[in-house]
Write a protein that holds these residues in place. Structure first.
Motif, PDB file in Angstrom:
ATOM      1  N   MET A  18      44.662  68.558 -10.104  1.00 23.21           N
ATOM      2  CA  MET A  18      45.844  68.462 -11.053  1.00 23.21           C
ATOM      3  C   MET A  18      45.391  67.119 -11.565  1.00 23.21           C
ATOM      4  SD  MET A  18      49.716  68.893  -9.980  1.00 23.21           S
ATOM      5  CE  MET A  18      51.083  68.534 -10.671  1.00 23.21           C
ATOM      6  N   TYR A  19      44.900  66.174 -10.851  1.00 24.37           N
ATOM      7  CA  TYR A  19      44.556  64.795 -10.940  1.00 24.37           C
ATOM      8  C   TYR A  19      43.090  64.773 -12.076  1.00 24.37           C
ATOM      9  CZ  TYR A  19      42.537  60.128 -10.014  1.00 24.37           C
ATOM     10  OH  TYR A  19      41.980  59.193 -10.398  1.00 24.37           O
ATOM     11  N   TYR A  20      42.342  65.553 -11.572  1.00 25.27           N
ATOM     12  CA  TYR A  20      41.010  65.537 -12.360  1.00 25.27           C
ATOM     13  C   TYR A  20      40.833  66.393 -13.480  1.00 25.27           C
ATOM     14  CZ  TYR A  20      38.687  62.622  -8.731  1.00 25.27           C
ATOM     15  OH  TYR A  20      38.369  61.689  -7.853  1.00 25.27           O
ATOM     16  N   ASP A  21      42.031  67.368 -13.704  1.00 29.31           N
ATOM     17  CA  ASP A  21      42.015  68.283 -14.833  1.00 29.31           C
ATOM     18  C   ASP A  21      41.717  67.748 -16.106  1.00 29.31           C
ATOM     19  OD1 ASP A  21      42.220  70.236 -16.740  1.00 29.31           O
ATOM     20  OD2 ASP A  21      43.835  71.174 -15.457  1.00 29.31           O
TER      21      ASP A  21
ATOM     22  N   ARG B  99      52.023  76.880 -13.758  1.00 26.33           N
ATOM     23  CA  ARG B  99      51.584  75.443 -13.844  1.00 26.33           C
ATOM     24  C   ARG B  99      50.014  75.137 -13.055  1.00 26.33           C
ATOM     25  NH1 ARG B  99      56.273  72.787 -10.303  1.00 26.33           N
ATOM     26  NH2 ARG B  99      55.051  70.734 -10.705  1.00 26.33           N
ATOM     27  N   THR B 100      49.830  76.146 -12.280  1.00 20.75           N
ATOM     28  CA  THR B 100      48.343  75.836 -11.573  1.00 20.75           C
ATOM     29  C   THR B 100      47.184  76.455 -12.020  1.00 20.75           C
ATOM     30  OG1 THR B 100      48.876  77.430 -10.040  1.00 20.75           O
ATOM     31  CG2 THR B 100      49.470  75.101  -9.603  1.00 20.75           C
ATOM     32  N   THR B 101      47.469  77.602 -13.075  1.00 23.21           N
ATOM     33  CA  THR B 101      46.433  78.430 -13.544  1.00 23.21           C
ATOM     34  C   THR B 101      45.080  77.655 -14.289  1.00 23.21           C
ATOM     35  OG1 THR B 101      47.858  78.900 -15.339  1.00 23.21           O
ATOM     36  CG2 THR B 101      47.671  80.638 -13.670  1.00 23.21           C
ATOM     37  N   ASN B 102      45.359  76.332 -14.671  1.00 19.80           N
ATOM     38  CA  ASN B 102      44.169  75.740 -15.240  1.00 19.80           C
ATOM     39  C   ASN B 102      43.699  74.437 -14.453  1.00 19.80           C
ATOM     40  OD1 ASN B 102      43.234  75.427 -17.941  1.00 19.80           O
ATOM     41  ND2 ASN B 102      43.466  73.285 -17.535  1.00 19.80           N
ATOM     42  N   ASN B 103      44.349  74.444 -13.069  1.00 21.46           N
ATOM     43  CA  ASN B 103      43.767  73.573 -12.259  1.00 21.46           C
ATOM     44  C   ASN B 103      42.438  74.022 -11.658  1.00 21.46           C
ATOM     45  OD1 ASN B 103      43.148  72.670  -9.445  1.00 21.46           O
ATOM     46  ND2 ASN B 103      45.241  72.092  -8.974  1.00 21.46           N
ATOM     47  N   PRO B 104      41.335  73.022 -11.952  1.00 16.44           N
ATOM     48  CA  PRO B 104      39.889  73.496 -11.816  1.00 16.44           C
ATOM     49  C   PRO B 104      39.900  74.149 -10.302  1.00 16.44           C
ATOM     50  CG  PRO B 104      40.048  71.210 -12.020  1.00 16.44           C
ATOM     51  CD  PRO B 104      41.507  71.550 -12.208  1.00 16.44           C
ATOM     52  N   ASN B 105      40.408  73.467  -9.324  1.00 16.15           N
ATOM     53  CA  ASN B 105      40.089  74.014  -8.121  1.00 16.15           C
ATOM     54  C   ASN B 105      41.073  75.355  -7.589  1.00 16.15           C
ATOM     55  OD1 ASN B 105      40.129  70.859  -7.976  1.00 16.15           O
ATOM     56  ND2 ASN B 105      39.155  71.537  -5.810  1.00 16.15           N
ATOM     57  N   LEU B 106      41.892  75.572  -8.330  1.00 14.60           N
ATOM     58  CA  LEU B 106      42.634  76.725  -8.049  1.00 14.60           C
ATOM     59  C   LEU B 106      42.223  77.927  -9.038  1.00 14.60           C
ATOM     60  CD1 LEU B 106      45.988  75.242  -7.179  1.00 14.60           C
ATOM     61  CD2 LEU B 106      44.344  75.784  -5.514  1.00 14.60           C
ATOM     62  N   TYR B 107      41.787  77.567 -10.484  1.00 13.91           N
ATOM     63  CA  TYR B 107      41.210  78.325 -11.169  1.00 13.91           C
ATOM     64  C   TYR B 107      40.216  79.139 -10.607  1.00 13.91           C
ATOM     65  CZ  TYR B 107      38.436  80.219 -15.147  1.00 13.91           C
ATOM     66  OH  TYR B 107      37.789  80.787 -15.906  1.00 13.91           O
TER      67      TYR B 107
END
Lengths: 178, 750
Positions: free
Chosen positions: B98-101, B628-636
């Motif tokens: 979320m921080y690095y996105d 809200r998380t679907t664009n988070n690089p780790n969770l994507y």
């Protein structure tokens, strides 16, 4: 000393926390992973079963990746941990082909082969691998098989288990509790 | 038709465009560690900063690890935290993304109109953006009164704005968390037990002997401590009974899975109640001592036999009996899980009531292994003047409807925003904080009507979520890893507080939510409500009142306090007065009867899918929190898109194979924006399809999530309103498959 891991399929919910924790602990690049989740569905509705399990390198006793490595980069370290020495790896990919568990990949930025190390940097300090310590269901058990009081020895004592691809003769050290 | 509020998809026009160059997706999603050693950094070489997670509402406490270069490397759970017990879930571990996105909102944006009428976002300074929001708030207050400025909020960022709005004089707020989520549960359990089920839920899963899940999919909803406790329950040999039309992860770990026909849960619950009463398996002592209305209940369920329920639910009578007996055998150590997202069919308060009644019959309340008495700590309010009394609030917007609602209903605030619905109290402008309305609310048409009707919308978020496309002013918020926030004081077995503090400076020009609220407040002359320079002063003051300090909390992150409300469980035969009108557990609810509703739950049949259509069921995946998380690089990385689950029989009928792409069309002709891949699986009934919620983003500024999977909300056009509390039941929608891209399909804004 023989490090091993037991994965309790009765408890694993397949959340993937082990995968992200490994990624942040070991700087695994996005799009790649050292551990992953498998979901097996069997039967037909409504008599259906699922097995969920967290997989990674099996740190085999009889490791084909080590045998086939032309430079000796892939090797077995203390406690049976299968490792790659980056400086000696030429990225030929023979180990990737030989691994029945598909546990290795070529690092996109550096060109050498990367894989699970059982978090050796943590284990050397007496800690668990990152995946084990993060798992919300406590379904991963790690430790020394030669120590009857280790977490993994205790987990294997009272439960049935299986290993993956036993027919490959690799003597894998990941045990799946069923 | 061209609307006044043109949805802006591009980030900015002309100079200073917001979008950074993006690399190819999925491979090397971002370059955090590129060209650096991949050696892991040992924990001893890093500094841990306490935080609690903001990726979902569970708010697990942990430590943000920062290396010597000041880089955030990982987030690890706090061992002394009862929400995480030292183990974050995948989203918490991946919160770092979320921080690095690199798609984050980077600086304030203001909507502008070109001479040709087209609209775009202009990069603005904070002063401009804050002046604009404050100016509009003044204008609205003068023209219509501050009450006309509505607030849609969620979570911590929302709470700072709730404070701002109350200081300004408005309580016209609503959260999707009520009418679009857990509202029916609150109302049902309150009317039965005179107590709410809190968050985290006070379910004693750890020590239960029988866990009953009705559509609740623990393990896919990753409510951390609950998932952990379910695992403990499995270790302890507890029986799990799961009622779900889909073989959920939890169902796969259950002794009994009841593959129920969707929408018939109340019939099953009533049949269970019938078995408990007529086989005399209920807890007689408990029922006699603590409950009201048993005789009416007994009469009510007289004919609701398992055979009656079989015809409705498709669950074999013997299985209904066996599971009822299993519960009775384990009683009182039974958790009938109240669920969380429970707005399904518009009779949800009644279904939750049936669950509460079942709980009471088993005596499974206030006992070990059932529902315990949770306790939270009261954090003193930082000194401030009293809030002004608004002339009207969200309650007045509802008018005579939904009398038992305890919070504002989103749909009502939307309707009050559109003059043609003729609401007495009109909403003229919105603040939206921490909630992505277009992907959180059903009924897109109403949402767009309302967004178009209001004079002004300001949105605060960390990401260019779809809602920001409707904004006049976009306020980029710092992520939870970069800010101070409220102390977490959620109730639990023991009261705790948890600290969130910044582990790094806010990236780009983003600012903490408290700062944004304060800046607007100062501009409105509300300084006395924001009497501090930094939020750490507020926290330190509060902590000192609680006998600790910011200094101590920085070292420990979580602090436990002794319980003051008494033991966790009810003693044997202990006298107890319930907070209901009879002072007892109301099996027969006087509160509901007084308001003209069924005092005992009744099963009502719901419409079934027309031929060729399948009921849309939606749910969660453990690695994502809604949209809200679907664009988070780790969770994507863990789950880049959703798919639509189709039973093999139905897939055969349609000639669909695993991985085939289809568009979905619902009973009202709504079509998904994007195709979605088919997952052919035996895990789903033939009359239903299943999708994980939160995908199908239609905003290109979300470079990873854009166009990935399909949005279930677009398929939810039929809303079944719960007359008791206004809940928006969303499971009465049916979809069919389009194998070709629909012709002339205009791209619908999500």
């Amino acid at each position: 000393m023989r490090y091993a891991m037991a994965i309790d399929t009765a408890k694993c919910v397949g959340c993937g926390d082990c995968v992200v924790a490994c990624q942040t602990e070991n700087n695994v690049p996005h799009g790649y992973c050292r551990d992953w989740i498998v979901e097996n569905v069997s039967g037909s509705y409504p008599n259906v079963q699922i097995e969920l399990r967290s997989e990674r390198c099996n740190h085999c006793d009889n490791a084909p990746c080590v045998r086939c490595c032309p430079t000796g980069s892939s090797h077995i370290a203390e406690g049976g941990i299968v490792l790659v020495t980056p400086e000696e790896c030429i990225g030929c990919g023979a180990c990737i082909e030989s691994c029945p568990y598909d546990a290795r990949y070529v690092h996109p930025d550096f060109g050498y082969v990367d894989k699970c190390t059982f978090c050796k940097h943590r284990v050397d300090k007496g800690q668990n691998p990152a995946c084990v310590d993060v798992c919300p269901t406590h379904c991963l058990h790690f430790g020394d098989l030669d120590d009857p009081n280790s977490d993994v020895s205790k987990a294997l004592k009272n439960r049935d288990w299986k290993v993956l691809a036993p027919e490959a003769g690799t003597k894998p050290q990941l045990y799946f509790l069923i | 038709m061209k609307t006044r509020r043109e949805f802006i998809k591009i980030s900015t026009a002309g100079a200073g465009a917001a979008a950074l160059g993006l690399h190819s997706l999925n491979v090397k999603g971002f370059d955090l560690f590129k060209n650096e050693s991949i050696e892991s950094v040992s924990d001893e070489d890093m500094t841990p900063y306490p935080t609690y997670c903001e990726v979902c509402f569970w708010k697990c406490a942990g430590w943000t690890y920062v290396d010597k270069k000041g880089k955030i490397r990982k987030i690890i759970g706090n061992k002394h935290d009862p929400h995480s017990n030292g183990r974050l879930c995948p989203r918490g571990t991946g919160g770092i993304g979320m921080y690095y996105d690199e798609d984050r909102l980077k600086y304030p944006l203001i909507r502008e109109t070109k001479p040709d009428g087209s609209q775009y976002f202009r990069r603005a300074t904070w002063d401009e953006a804050l002046d604009k929001v404050a100016g509009k708030m003044k204008e609205i207050a003068e023209k219509y009164g501050p009450e006309s400025f509505g607030l849609f909020n969620h979570g911590n960022p929302g709470a700072h704005f709730e404070h701002l709005m109350r200081a300004y004089g408005s309580e016209s707020n609503a959260e999707p968390a009520f009418a679009n989520c857990r509202g029916p549960r609150s109302v049902a359990y309150f009317s039965t037990f005179g107590a709410y089920i809190g968050s985290p839920e006070n379910t004693d899963i750890r020590d239960t002997r029988c866990l009953v899940l009705i559509g609740s999919h623990i393990g896919e909803n990753m409510h951390n401590s609950q998932v952990q406790e379910m695992s403990q329950a499995i270790d302890n040999g507890a029986t799990i009974i799961t009622v779900d039309p889909r073989l959920s992860t939890a169902a796969s770990k259950s002794k009994y899975w009841l593959p129920i026909k969707p929408s018939t849960d109340i019939a099953l619950l009533l049949a269970w109640i019938h078995v408990l009463i007529y086989e005399e398996l209920y807890n007689k002592k408990f029922v006699e001592k603590y409950t009201f209305g048993f005789d009416q209940l007994k009469e009510h369920v007289k004919d609701m036999t398992p055979e009656w329920a079989y015809g409705i639910t498709t669950i074999e009578p013997e299985l209904i009996r066996r599971t009822a007996r299993e519960m009775a055998g384990a009683a009182p150590h039974v958790v009938i899980h109240p669920g969380r997202h429970v707005v399904w069919y518009g009779d949800d308060t009644q279904r939750e009531r049936a669950m509460a009644i079942l709980t009471a019959l088993l005596g499974a309340w206030g006992k070990r292994g059932s529902l315990y008495f949770s306790e939270g700590i009261h954090v003193p309010h930082y000194p401030q003047p009293e809030y002004p009394e608004p002339k009207w609030t969200w309650k007045d917007i509802h008018g005579d409807k939904y009398k038992l609602a305890t919070m504002g209903i989103t749909t009502e605030i939307l309707k009050a925003s559109v003059p043609k619905y003729g609401y007495k109290h009109q909403i003229k402008a919105w603040l939206v904080a921490g909630t992505n309305l277009p992907l959180s609310l059903p009924d897109k048409k109403l949402f767009k009507e309302a967004a178009d009707a209001v004079e002004f919308i300001a949105v605060m978020d960390t990401m260019p979520m779809d809602i920001t496309g409707y904004a006049d002013v976009v306020l980029p918020e710092a992520t939870y890893l970069e800010r101070y926030d409220f102390l977490r004081a959620a109730p639990n077995r023991v009261p705790t507080i948890a600290l969130r503090m910044p582990a790094a400076k806010p990236k780009y020009e983003s600012k903490p939510g408290w700062w944004i609220a304060k800046q607007i407040g100062e501009r409105l002359g509300l300084h006395d409500y924001f009497n501090y320079d930094d939020y750490s002063e507020v926290i330190d003051w509060q902590l000192k009142q609680l006998g600790t300090s910011l200094e101590e909390m920085k070292k420990i992150g979580v602090k436990e306090f002794p319980r003051e409300s008494g033991p966790l469980y009810l003693g044997d035969d202990e006298d107890f007065e319930f907070n209901t009108s009879t002072g007892k557990i109301e099996l027969y609810s006087l509160d509901l009867a007084d308001n003209g509703f069924d005092p005992l739950p009744v099963y009502t049949p719901h419409p079934e899918p027309p031929e060729g259509f399948y009921r849309l069921i939606y749910g969660r995946a453990p690695m994502h929190t809604f949209s809200r998380t679907t664009n988070n690089p780790n969770l994507y990385d863990l789950m880049p898109e959703n798919n639509v689950w189709v039973n093999p029989k139905i897939a055969d009928l349609w000639g669909l194979k695993n991985g085939d792409e289809v568009w979905l069309k619902n009973q009202d002709g709504a079509v998904t924006n994007f195709p979605v891949k088919v997952r052919v699986t035996e895990r789903i009934r033939w009359d239903s399809v299943y999708m994980v919620h939160g995908f199908g983003h239609n905003d290109k500024r979300l470079s990873r999530a854009y166009g990935k999977g399909a949005s279930d909300e677009l398929m939810i056009t039929n809303i079944m309103i719960d007359p008791v509390m206004g809940g928006a039941g969303m499971r009465g929608n049916f979809i069919t498959f389009l194998k070709e891209k629909p012709e002339n399909k205009e791209e619908v804004e999500s």
